[in-house]
Structure formats: structure tokens, C-alpha cells
Design an enzyme around this catalytic site. Structure first.
Site, PDB file in Angstrom:
ATOM      1  N   CYS A  50      -4.620  12.145  12.958  1.00  0.00           N
ATOM      2  CA  CYS A  50      -5.271  10.840  13.036  1.00  0.00           C
ATOM      3  C   CYS A  50      -4.930  10.309  14.433  1.00  0.00           C
ATOM      4  O   CYS A  50      -4.297  10.981  15.232  1.00  0.00           O
ATOM      5  CB  CYS A  50      -4.741   9.924  11.942  1.00  0.00           C
ATOM      6  SG  CYS A  50      -3.017   9.533  12.188  1.00  0.00           S
TER       7      CYS A  50
ATOM      8  N   ASP B  65       5.534   0.834  11.962  1.00  0.00           N
ATOM      9  CA  ASP B  65       4.294   0.159  11.527  1.00  0.00           C
ATOM     10  C   ASP B  65       4.208  -1.278  12.000  1.00  0.00           C
ATOM     11  O   ASP B  65       3.190  -1.934  11.798  1.00  0.00           O
ATOM     12  CB  ASP B  65       4.199   0.186   9.994  1.00  0.00           C
ATOM     13  CG  ASP B  65       3.977   1.596   9.487  1.00  0.00           C
ATOM     14  OD1 ASP B  65       4.120   1.825   8.273  1.00  0.00           O
ATOM     15  OD2 ASP B  65       3.684   2.470  10.320  1.00  0.00           O
TER      16      ASP B  65
ATOM     17  N   LYS C 127       0.862  -1.208   0.000  1.00  0.00           N
ATOM     18  CA  LYS C 127       0.000   0.000   0.000  1.00  0.00           C
ATOM     19  C   LYS C 127       0.890   1.247   0.000  1.00  0.00           C
ATOM     20  O   LYS C 127       0.650   2.188  -0.751  1.00  0.00           O
ATOM     21  CB  LYS C 127      -0.868  -0.025   1.247  1.00  0.00           C
ATOM     22  CG  LYS C 127      -1.349   1.324   1.745  1.00  0.00           C
ATOM     23  CD  LYS C 127      -2.193   1.228   2.973  1.00  0.00           C
ATOM     24  CE  LYS C 127      -1.494   1.537   4.255  1.00  0.00           C
ATOM     25  NZ  LYS C 127      -1.237   2.935   4.551  1.00  0.00           N
ATOM     26  N   ASN C 128       1.943   1.237   0.808  1.00  0.00           N
ATOM     27  CA  ASN C 128       2.760   2.443   0.979  1.00  0.00           C
ATOM     28  C   ASN C 128       3.744   2.685  -0.155  1.00  0.00           C
ATOM     29  O   ASN C 128       4.371   3.732  -0.211  1.00  0.00           O
ATOM     30  CB  ASN C 128       3.481   2.433   2.332  1.00  0.00           C
ATOM     31  CG  ASN C 128       2.488   2.625   3.472  1.00  0.00           C
ATOM     32  OD1 ASN C 128       1.301   2.890   3.238  1.00  0.00           O
ATOM     33  ND2 ASN C 128       2.943   2.479   4.695  1.00  0.00           N
TER      34      ASN C 128
ATOM     35  N   ARG D 120       0.366  14.578  12.351  1.00  0.00           N
ATOM     36  CA  ARG D 120       0.673  14.408  10.925  1.00  0.00           C
ATOM     37  C   ARG D 120       0.922  15.756  10.220  1.00  0.00           C
ATOM     38  O   ARG D 120       0.184  16.162   9.339  1.00  0.00           O
ATOM     39  CB  ARG D 120      -0.407  13.619  10.195  1.00  0.00           C
ATOM     40  CG  ARG D 120      -0.860  12.340  10.873  1.00  0.00           C
ATOM     41  CD  ARG D 120       0.231  11.334  11.131  1.00  0.00           C
ATOM     42  NE  ARG D 120       0.766  10.681   9.949  1.00  0.00           N
ATOM     43  CZ  ARG D 120       0.254   9.570   9.418  1.00  0.00           C
ATOM     44  NH1 ARG D 120      -0.825   9.041   9.931  1.00  0.00           N
ATOM     45  NH2 ARG D 120       0.814   9.024   8.350  1.00  0.00           N
TER      46      ARG D 120
ATOM     47  N   ARG E 277      -8.248  -0.551   5.505  1.00  0.00           N
ATOM     48  CA  ARG E 277      -7.461   0.445   4.762  1.00  0.00           C
ATOM     49  C   ARG E 277      -6.163  -0.152   4.258  1.00  0.00           C
ATOM     50  O   ARG E 277      -5.619   0.283   3.258  1.00  0.00           O
ATOM     51  CB  ARG E 277      -7.124   1.643   5.676  1.00  0.00           C
ATOM     52  CG  ARG E 277      -8.294   2.526   5.995  1.00  0.00           C
ATOM     53  CD  ARG E 277      -7.820   3.744   6.771  1.00  0.00           C
ATOM     54  NE  ARG E 277      -6.615   4.269   6.151  1.00  0.00           N
ATOM     55  CZ  ARG E 277      -5.669   4.928   6.843  1.00  0.00           C
ATOM     56  NH1 ARG E 277      -5.808   5.129   8.126  1.00  0.00           N
ATOM     57  NH2 ARG E 277      -4.593   5.391   6.237  1.00  0.00           N
TER      58      ARG E 277
ATOM     59  N   LYS F 121      14.536  16.667   8.848  1.00  0.00           N
ATOM     60  CA  LYS F 121      14.182  15.455   9.631  1.00  0.00           C
ATOM     61  C   LYS F 121      13.808  14.411   8.591  1.00  0.00           C
ATOM     62  O   LYS F 121      13.293  14.740   7.521  1.00  0.00           O
ATOM     63  CB  LYS F 121      12.999  15.832  10.520  1.00  0.00           C
ATOM     64  CG  LYS F 121      12.326  14.690  11.220  1.00  0.00           C
ATOM     65  CD  LYS F 121      11.230  15.222  12.139  1.00  0.00           C
ATOM     66  CE  LYS F 121      10.566  14.066  12.853  1.00  0.00           C
ATOM     67  NZ  LYS F 121       9.558  14.495  13.798  1.00  0.00           N
TER      68      LYS F 121
ATOM     69  N   ARG G 148      -4.204  10.042   4.603  1.00  0.00           N
ATOM     70  CA  ARG G 148      -3.283  11.168   4.697  1.00  0.00           C
ATOM     71  C   ARG G 148      -2.319  11.254   3.516  1.00  0.00           C
ATOM     72  O   ARG G 148      -1.786  12.311   3.217  1.00  0.00           O
ATOM     73  CB  ARG G 148      -2.524  11.097   6.016  1.00  0.00           C
ATOM     74  CG  ARG G 148      -3.157  12.001   7.076  1.00  0.00           C
ATOM     75  CD  ARG G 148      -3.012  11.456   8.435  1.00  0.00           C
ATOM     76  NE  ARG G 148      -3.709  10.193   8.559  1.00  0.00           N
ATOM     77  CZ  ARG G 148      -5.050  10.082   8.695  1.00  0.00           C
ATOM     78  NH1 ARG G 148      -5.791  11.134   8.702  1.00  0.00           N
ATOM     79  NH2 ARG G 148      -5.612   8.909   8.812  1.00  0.00           N
TER      80      ARG G 148
HETATM   81  C1  EPZ Z   1       4.577   7.154   6.136  1.00  0.00           C
HETATM   82  O1  EPZ Z   1       3.820   8.159   6.773  1.00  0.00           O
HETATM   83  C2  EPZ Z   1       3.690   5.917   6.117  1.00  0.00           C
HETATM   84  N1  EPZ Z   1       2.478   6.187   5.347  1.00  0.00           N
HETATM   85  C3  EPZ Z   1       3.326   5.522   7.550  1.00  0.00           C
HETATM   86  O2  EPZ Z   1       2.560   4.330   7.482  1.00  0.00           O
HETATM   87  C4  EPZ Z   1       4.611   5.230   8.308  1.00  0.00           C
HETATM   88  O3  EPZ Z   1       4.300   4.924   9.636  1.00  0.00           O
HETATM   89  C5  EPZ Z   1       5.512   6.483   8.254  1.00  0.00           C
HETATM   90  O4  EPZ Z   1       5.770   6.842   6.882  1.00  0.00           O
HETATM   91  C6  EPZ Z   1       6.846   6.262   8.939  1.00  0.00           C
HETATM   92  O5  EPZ Z   1       7.516   5.218   8.342  1.00  0.00           O
HETATM   93  C7  EPZ Z   1       2.524   6.030   4.007  1.00  0.00           C
HETATM   94  O6  EPZ Z   1       3.549   5.718   3.430  1.00  0.00           O
HETATM   95  C8  EPZ Z   1       1.246   6.283   3.272  1.00  0.00           C
HETATM   96  P1  EPZ Z   1       6.734  10.596   7.957  1.00  0.00           P
HETATM   97  P2  EPZ Z   1       4.337   9.700   6.716  1.00  0.00           P
HETATM   98  O7  EPZ Z   1       6.575  11.828   7.139  1.00  0.00           O
HETATM   99  O8  EPZ Z   1       4.960   9.977   5.415  1.00  0.00           O
HETATM  100  C9  EPZ Z   1       6.987  14.036  11.211  1.00  0.00           C
HETATM  101  C10 EPZ Z   1       0.707   2.964   7.863  1.00  0.00           C
HETATM  102  O9  EPZ Z   1       0.375   2.394   8.917  1.00  0.00           O
HETATM  103  N2  EPZ Z   1       6.760  14.975  10.088  1.00  0.00           N
HETATM  104  O10 EPZ Z   1       7.932   9.721   7.715  1.00  0.00           O
HETATM  105  O11 EPZ Z   1       3.212  10.566   7.166  1.00  0.00           O
HETATM  106  C11 EPZ Z   1       5.765  13.182  11.499  1.00  0.00           C
HETATM  107  O12 EPZ Z   1       4.871  13.840  12.367  1.00  0.00           O
HETATM  108  C12 EPZ Z   1       1.177   4.394   7.912  1.00  0.00           C
HETATM  109  O13 EPZ Z   1       0.737   2.438   6.741  1.00  0.00           O
HETATM  110  C13 EPZ Z   1       6.890  16.346  10.341  1.00  0.00           C
HETATM  111  O14 EPZ Z   1       7.172  16.767  11.461  1.00  0.00           O
HETATM  112  O15 EPZ Z   1       5.441   9.677   7.849  1.00  0.00           O
HETATM  113  C14 EPZ Z   1       6.367  11.955  12.144  1.00  0.00           C
HETATM  114  O16 EPZ Z   1       6.592  12.229  13.512  1.00  0.00           O
HETATM  115  C15 EPZ Z   1       1.007   5.001   9.272  1.00  0.00           C
HETATM  116  N3  EPZ Z   1       6.683  17.216   9.309  1.00  0.00           N
HETATM  117  C16 EPZ Z   1       7.725  11.814  11.451  1.00  0.00           C
HETATM  118  O17 EPZ Z   1       7.997  13.094  10.840  1.00  0.00           O
HETATM  119  C17 EPZ Z   1       6.362  16.788   8.049  1.00  0.00           C
HETATM  120  O18 EPZ Z   1       6.220  17.640   7.139  1.00  0.00           O
HETATM  121  C18 EPZ Z   1       7.743  10.760  10.355  1.00  0.00           C
HETATM  122  O19 EPZ Z   1       6.673  11.019   9.498  1.00  0.00           O
HETATM  123  C19 EPZ Z   1       6.232  15.395   7.821  1.00  0.00           C
HETATM  124  C20 EPZ Z   1       6.445  14.508   8.853  1.00  0.00           C
END
Ligand code: EPZ
Length: 419
Positions: A118, A307, A22-23, A123, A399, A163, A94
Site C-alpha cells: 500500500c 498512526d 477499527k484496529n 506490508r 476506511r 520483530k 490488509r
Molecule cells: C497494524 O498494521 C495496524 N493495522 C496499522 O494501522 C499500524 O500502523 C501497525 O499495526 C503498526 O502499529 C491494523 O491493525 C489493521 P505490523 P500491521 O505487522 O499489523 C513489518 C492504520 O492506519 N512486518 O505491526 O500490518 C512491517 O512491514 C494502519 O490503521 C514484517 O516485516 O503492522 C512493518 O514495517 C496502518 N513482516 C512492521 O513490521 C511481517 O510478517 C510493523 O508492522 C509483518 C510485519
């Protein structure tokens, strides 16, 4: 509202085939906006988030032929697409924010709903937006929508992510694929799903190269070509079934995934006592009674994935000693703890740490699912609990897990969906 009924204490045996990721599929579907040529995607998982992303693309004018039976789509974006993604589509998925980059790259403007929080956290999208600004994007957020535009074609730049963010890395890879000149992205997330996105864009004519462990060099192109691409298998689904076999002391074969992309997970499971053998596209796991305790932090790839944190927690409840899990990625990803404790687990949380006492015999109960991965951890616990466990609000599950009850029944679980 559908719910699942699980009649536990059964060992899982046999073999299960892993579906497409999915991801990986979500950013690749979003990236299809870049091209006005035909794109065929195969090995798509039939899960709700994919349907939602396809609905989103159709809502902006994409012509999509979606065959669930063949797990494939044919996408044609010949005509000019709308550059608007509505709240009602983005709020449940998202990853909808990933259409922002391609809309700006191809059309220079976009109005996209902010994802909203969520159950696992706020997010935010600040890294997405600040990085896009470096390509020449101006944006403002009004009434929950991002209004973004660029006076001229996006222009390549050197960008270092403050980050590691999977979504921000994906949005910038897609946007810079059509920017004028060259973009260098550093401190990228390097999840296998991101590599799949890079491979997809290159296969339709993109010019993206890894020039360092977390550094990409992207030469923008103006046109893409017709091609077809097969989505990689879902490593989180594979990890979930490995843990399901472990927690039920079963004997399972996982088919259709290269063990190297879940090496960290396999190493952790071996460390806590599971016997695991790997061949080319097969992983064999034998559960046993002696689960060792462990202290573990979730971290970006190649670390242990957030995850799989909820799923591993269920397994650590079977250990004889205390384990500690630190959730380093999301601020509120222990929603499953209260429900697991209602089944007899003894887990305490303090900030981003969970202390899992172990020695748990899960008891059947009536439960409430909260987020996608927490929901599946409740199923894992229910598989080991004598009697009937009912899990409500399983739309969270749908989902991200394709036909989960069918796959589990095939390997010996007594589980049914009740509408
Ligand atoms: C992706 O979410 C995945 N979703 C998530 O899987 C997964 O848990 C996550 O990456 C971490 O591996 C999809 O791929 C669709 P991030 P994403 O941006 O991109 C912070 C599932 O269960 N952040 O790597 O939203 C954020 O708050 C889902 O399939 C900022 O601060 O994750 C988090 O603490 C859940 N500012 C950290 O970075 C931003 O602009 C990592 O988030 C973006 C993120």
C-alpha cells in the site's frame, strides 16, 4: 469520487465522542471464525474497513446481521465455512490476512490472498507465515495467494517473534487459541487492540494469559461459547482530535476513552506546550500559540504510534523551531509531506527522517489524499488555513474515521463532503 471542502481558520470547541476502534474490531471479527456459537459485537465503528471485513466473512459463509444504526453485529458460524479469502476483498484492507490463522485453526487449510503493498509500505507477512509454520502449518505462495494447510490439528509451540508485529501477534493468538496443547508467544506486540483481542477470545471461552510484558501463554480449546463483547474505543481517533484541537488553538473535550491508553500521546502534547486535563473517561485540551519543537521517533506501543505521525507533523509545523520525526515502523510513511508543503509547510525528508522547519501558516489548496492517516493530516492543516481547501480521494479517510465531517462540524469546523 467524493471530496471534502474545508473552509479554515476556525477554532474547534465543544466535545466529541470517540467511536469503537477499527484496529481492535478487525482482528476480533476475524477471530469469530473460530466459533460455531453466536457472537454479538457492540461499539463497532461504521467505517469502510469494517464493512469490507464483514463482506469477507459473509463471502466464506458467515451468517451476519450488521446493524449500522446500533454499531453492532450478530455473527453465527454454525455451518462449515469456506477457507478462501479473495484478492478483491483483501487488497483494500490488509487486515484480511488475519482470517488465515482462524481458518487453519478450525479447518486445517486456507487459501488467502497476500495483502499486497500500500502507499505506506510493502506490508510483508513473512513473520505471520514462519510463526504459523511452528504450529504445524505448511504453506506456499502461488500467484499472490497463500496456500496453507496442516496435516493434523495445529499443535502448540514456543514462538518468539523476530520483530514486533501487530498483525503477526494477532494471527498467532487466534490460531493458537484452538491448537492442541499450550503455546507461548514472546516478543509480542502489546498494543491495546491486542489486549482487546485477548479479552474477546477469553470471553468466548479461550484460555489466554499474559505471563510477561510481551509474553502470552495460550492453552488451546476445542469449543467456544456464545457471548457478546464491546469493542474498545479508538485511541488513534482520540489522538487525532486532540491534535485537531491543538492545531486550531481550540478548546475541546474528548469523551469515551480511558486516558491511560493514550498516555504517551498526552505526555508528548504536554511536552510541546498543550494544557491537558484528564478525568475518568474525559480528556480536556486547550490549544495555544506557543508550540514547542521536539525530536521524536515512532515506535511500537507504548511508544508514540506511527498512526499519529502525520497528524503530529501538522502540529509541529506551528512550532517556532525545527522538529525532527523519525518514522521507525513503515518505510514510506511521509506521503503527506509533499501535500503539506504545497500548503506552505517547510518539511524536508531524508530517509526515514522528516525535518519540520515550523513557523508555518498553512495556505488553502487543492490536495490529494494518499493513505488513511495522511488524509486526516491534510484536514488538520486545512482547518487552520484561511479559505477553501479541497481534498480529493477521501475514500482513504472513510476506511478508518467514522463520520469525520459530521463530528468536526459539531465542534465548529466548516467542512462539507461534495460527491
Ligand atoms: C497494524 O498494521 C495496524 N493495522 C496499522 O494501522 C499500524 O500502523 C501497525 O499495526 C503498526 O502499529 C491494523 O491493525 C489493521 P505490523 P500491521 O505487522 O499489523 C513489518 C492504520 O492506519 N512486518 O505491526 O500490518 C512491517 O512491514 C494502519 O490503521 C514484517 O516485516 O503492522 C512493518 O514495517 C496502518 N513482516 C512492521 O513490521 C511481517 O510478517 C510493523 O508492522 C509483518 C510485519
Amino acid at each position: 469520487m467524493d471530496k471534502l471542502e474545508v473552509f479554515g481558520a476556525r477554532k474547534l470547541k465543544g466535545s466529541v465522542r470517540i467511536s469503537g476502534s477499527k484496529n481492535a474490531a478487525l482482528p476480533i471479527l476475524a477471530a469469530s471464525i473460530l466459533s460455531n456459537q453466536k457472537i454479538i459485537l457492540k461499539n463497532l465503528p461504521n467505517v469502510k474497513d469494517i464493512e469490507t471485513m464483514i463482506k469477507l466473512l459473509e463471502s466464506i459463509g458467515s451468517v451476519i446481521k450488521y446493524s449500522k444504526k446500533k454499531n453492532s453485529v450478530i455473527i453465527k458460524n454454525k455451518n462449515k465455512l469456506k477457507t478462501f479469502a479473495s484478492y478483491n476483498l483483501v487488497k483494500t484492507m490488509r487486515a484480511g490476512i488475519l482470517v488465515l490463522g482462524p481458518m487453519l485453526a478450525r479447518y486445517g487449510n486456507a487459501k488467502v490472498s497476500t495483502p499486497g503493498g500500500c502507499s505506506i509500505g510493502v506490508r510483508p507477512i513473512d513473520i505471520h507465515l514462519k510463526s504459523l509454520a511452528k504450529l504445524g502449518v505448511n504453506y506456499k505462495i502461488v500467484d499472490g495467494y497463500v496456500y496453507a494447510h496442516s496435516k493434523k490439528k495445529l499443535k502448540g509451540a514456543k514462538i518468539r517473534f523476530p520483530k514486533i508485529s501487530v498483525g503477526a501477534t494477532e494471527n498467532l493468538i487466534i490460531a493458537s487459541s484452538m491448537a492442541a496443547g499450550t503455546t507461548v508467544l514472546s516478543n509480542c506486540a502489546i498494543e491495546p487492540e491486542i489486549k482487546d483481542l485477548v479479552n474477546f477470545i477469553n470471553c468466548i471461552g479461550g484460555k489466554i494469559k499474559w505471563i510477561g510484558k510481551r509474553t502470552l501463554r495460550i492453552h488451546g480449546v476445542n469449543y467456544f461459547k456464545e457471548n457478546e463483547y464491546s469493542i474498545m474505543p479508538d485511541r488513534i481517533e482520540a489522538g487525532t482530535y486532540l491534535i485537531a484541537a491543538a492545531v486550531t488553538e481550540g478548546d475541546l473535550k474528548i469523551l469515551g476513552i480511558n486516558p491511560n491508553i493514550i498516555k504517551t500521546e498526552i505526555d508528548i502534547l504536554k511536552k510541546i506546550g498543550l494544557k491537558i486535563k484528564t478525568e475518568k473517561e474525559i480528556i480536556k485540551i486547550l490549544g495555544n500559540k506557543n508550540i514547542k519543537n521536539i525530536n521524536l521517533k515512532t515506535s511500537p506501543y507504548p511508544g508514540f504510534p506511527t498512526d499519529l505521525q502525520a497528524q503530529l507533523m501538522v502540529l509541529l509545523c506551528k512550532s517556532k523551531k525545527i522538529s525532527i520525526i523519525s518514522e521507525e515502523i513503515f518505510e514510506n510513511r511521509f506521503m503527506h509531506v509533499a501535500e503539506l508543503n504545497r500548503m506552505g509547510a517547510k518539511i524536508k525528508t531524508k530517509g526515514n527522517k522528516a525535518f519540520i522547519e515550523g513557523n508555518t501558516n498553512f495556505r488553502a489548496a487543492e490536495l490529494m489524499a494518499t493513505d488513511l492517516r495522511a488524509s486526516v493530516s491534510l484536514i488538520l492543516a486545512a482547518l487552520t488555513a484561511k479559505g477553501k481547501t479541497t481534498i480529493n480521494r477521501i475514500y482513504h479517510l472513510d476506511r478508518g474515521y467514522e463520520q469525520i465531517e459530521k463530528k468536526l462540524r459539531k465542534i465548529g469546523a466548516n467542512i462539507r463532503r461534495v460527491s
